[in-house]
Design a protein around this motif. Structure first.
Motif, PDB file in Angstrom:
ATOM      1  N   ARG A 325       0.838  -1.204   0.000  1.00  9.43           N
ATOM      2  CA  ARG A 325       0.000   0.000   0.000  1.00  9.43           C
ATOM      3  C   ARG A 325       0.874   1.255   0.000  1.00  9.43           C
ATOM      4  O   ARG A 325       0.634   2.195  -0.768  1.00  9.43           O
ATOM      5  N   TYR A 326       1.885   1.282   0.846  1.00 10.82           N
ATOM      6  CA  TYR A 326       2.737   2.466   0.962  1.00 10.82           C
ATOM      7  C   TYR A 326       3.645   2.612  -0.259  1.00 10.82           C
ATOM      8  O   TYR A 326       3.914   3.738  -0.707  1.00 10.82           O
ATOM      9  N   ALA A 327       4.121   1.489  -0.800  1.00 10.51           N
ATOM     10  CA  ALA A 327       4.991   1.560  -1.977  1.00 10.51           C
ATOM     11  C   ALA A 327       4.238   2.081  -3.190  1.00 10.51           C
ATOM     12  O   ALA A 327       4.753   2.912  -3.948  1.00 10.51           O
ATOM     13  N   VAL A 328       3.013   1.610  -3.401  1.00  7.10           N
ATOM     14  CA  VAL A 328       2.199   2.076  -4.528  1.00  7.10           C
ATOM     15  C   VAL A 328       1.929   3.569  -4.407  1.00  7.10           C
ATOM     16  O   VAL A 328       2.051   4.328  -5.384  1.00  7.10           O
ATOM     17  N   HIS A 329       1.580   3.995  -3.210  1.00  6.29           N
ATOM     18  CA  HIS A 329       1.315   5.425  -2.966  1.00  6.29           C
ATOM     19  C   HIS A 329       2.568   6.257  -3.237  1.00  6.29           C
ATOM     20  O   HIS A 329       2.508   7.311  -3.889  1.00  6.29           O
ATOM     21  N   ALA A 330       3.700   5.775  -2.744  1.00  5.21           N
ATOM     22  CA  ALA A 330       4.949   6.518  -2.913  1.00  5.21           C
ATOM     23  C   ALA A 330       5.343   6.632  -4.380  1.00  5.21           C
ATOM     24  O   ALA A 330       5.737   7.717  -4.849  1.00  5.21           O
ATOM     25  N   LEU A 331       5.239   5.542  -5.127  1.00  3.52           N
ATOM     26  CA  LEU A 331       5.646   5.575  -6.533  1.00  3.52           C
ATOM     27  C   LEU A 331       4.760   6.511  -7.343  1.00  3.52           C
ATOM     28  O   LEU A 331       5.244   7.239  -8.218  1.00  3.52           O
ATOM     29  N   ARG A 332       3.470   6.488  -7.108  1.00  2.00           N
ATOM     30  CA  ARG A 332       2.580   7.390  -7.850  1.00  2.00           C
ATOM     31  C   ARG A 332       2.852   8.841  -7.501  1.00  2.00           C
ATOM     32  O   ARG A 332       2.769   9.721  -8.365  1.00  2.00           O
ATOM     33  N   ASP A 333       3.178   9.105  -6.253  1.00  2.00           N
ATOM     34  CA  ASP A 333       3.530  10.476  -5.876  1.00  2.00           C
ATOM     35  C   ASP A 333       4.822  10.905  -6.565  1.00  2.00           C
ATOM     36  O   ASP A 333       4.954  12.041  -7.025  1.00  2.00           O
ATOM     37  N   ILE A 334       5.790   9.998  -6.629  1.00  2.00           N
ATOM     38  CA  ILE A 334       7.079  10.334  -7.250  1.00  2.00           C
ATOM     39  C   ILE A 334       6.914  10.544  -8.748  1.00  2.00           C
ATOM     40  O   ILE A 334       7.410  11.525  -9.314  1.00  2.00           O
TER      41      ILE A 334
END
Length: 371
Positions: A325-334
């Motif tokens: 969940r956190y990795a998906v959120h982080a990648l989309r933000d980046i």
């Protein structure tokens, strides 16, 4: 200290060689990530185009032809058939020949001329709810445009004009939404499989006892088995990120100084889960089953395809222990927002906490299973 580092380096090198020499392990690391990347990139999209439709025009008037011409001129729709009676509706939908049927009644033009509401029936195939919802929405936009200019003449001045703008993804391309998170989603599968099979492979091949009588501490064995999985996961994650940028033209607005730590911490947390599964598994088959048991719920609860906010509150609480969940959120933000390391830190520290729980738990399980 030097002796411990030498032992650790020997274990890490041994794991790398074991993965690279084993044809099955090489296939897991190299071929599936690339294949899955292209399959997801091309096939997994929520954008709807060329929706097959048919129509029944009982009005056969200038107004109905103007409306149907708007559908025919849209890239979102593809005319499949012209129907002659309502009795054909069921057969067309049931056989999946069309996803949408437009029905214009006999009184359509008369109602328009008299200033009365003229109805147009839109029938969608609800078996694919996403396509039906989006297609009906497109049809609604066409009908709304027709309402402003029903006779093909110049439109009346608008009193209120809506100007919409979408930030970060101006064309609302779902491919950007999907592909930007593939580095974490596909990388998780690779790292989890490598980690979950590592200890189980030793047990099944009969080399586990030899490893235990060697002068290695349990934590050294776990670290030695963790590093190759993390390294291959990071390599695959960066490779898929470059593919997203240069093959699918997904904008990369952030920095690699944020991308690399996010992926690295994520794969460390996933290795902890994989080693925990491997410590509980006596055979490689059990390790595979354990890994796939974790993968499916993890992807569903990550927000990769459906928003976490749409889930029930109790299920949203469960997602807090899901590192994907956190990795998906982080990648989309980046990728899309242009977030830097401080901005993605709220997504990184929960993965650090998860790693701090899973890795010691895996070490404890490993030690207890070997005593």
């Amino acid at each position: 200290m030097k002796t411990a580092l030498r032992r650790l380096w020997t274990l890490i090198l041994k794991e790398f060689m074991l993965i690279l020499r084993d044809p099955k392990s090489r296939m897991v690391v190299i071929s599936p990530p690339i294949l899955q990347f292209f399959l997801f990139g091309y096939a997994a999209t929520f954008d709807v185009s060329h929706v097959r439709y048919a129509y029944l025009d009982e009005s056969r008037s200038a107004a109905s032809r103007t409306l149907l011409a708007a559908f025919d001129g849209s890239d979102a729709f593809e005319l499949t058939d012209v129907l002659q009676s309502p009795q054909q509706f069921d057969a067309m939908i049931d056989a999946r020949k069309v996803a949408l049927i437009i029905h214009i009644g006999q009184s359509f033009e008369r109602d328009l001329a008299a200033g009365r509401p003229a109805q147009v029936q839109i029938i969608g195939d609800g078996r694919n709810s996403n396509v039906a919802t989006v297609a009906i929405g497109y049809a609604g936009e066409i009908v709304e445009a027709f309402n402003r200019d029903p006779w093909g003449a110049s439109a009346m001045p608008e009193t209120v004009r809506l100007v919409d703008r979408a930030w970060y993804n101006s064309n609302l391309l779902s491919r950007w939404f999907i592909v930007s998170a593939l580095a974490a989603t596909i990388g998780m599968v690779i790292v989890l499989l490598l980690a979950s099979l590592s200890v189980a492979r030793e047990r099944e091949f009969g080399t586990f006892d030899q490893l235990m009588v060697a002068p290695f501490r349990p934590w050294e064995i776990l670290v030695g088995k963790s590093v190759p999985g993390i390294a291959f996961g990071l390599l695959d994650g960066l490779l898929l990120s470059l593919g997203a940028i240069y093959w699918f033209d997904v904008p990369f607005r952030g920095t690699f100084m944020a991308l690399v730590p996010a992926l690295l911490v994520f794969f460390v947390s996933i290795v902890g889960v994989g080693l925990l599964i491997s410590s509980l598994s006596l055979t490689m088959q059990q390790g595979l089953l354990g890994a796939f048991t974790f993968i499916m719920p993890s992807v569903i609860l990550s927000g990769f395809a459906t928003p976490v906010s749409n889930m029930p509150e109790w299920l949203q609480t469960v997602t807090l222990v899901n590192p994907l969940r956190y990795a998906v959120h982080a990648l989309r933000d980046i990728f899309l927002q242009g977030a830097d390391l401080p901005q993605v830190w709220p997504q990184i520290w929960p993965m650090i906490l998860i790693a701090c729980v899973t890795l010691p738990l895996a070490a404890w399980m490993f030690r207890n299973r070997t005593e």
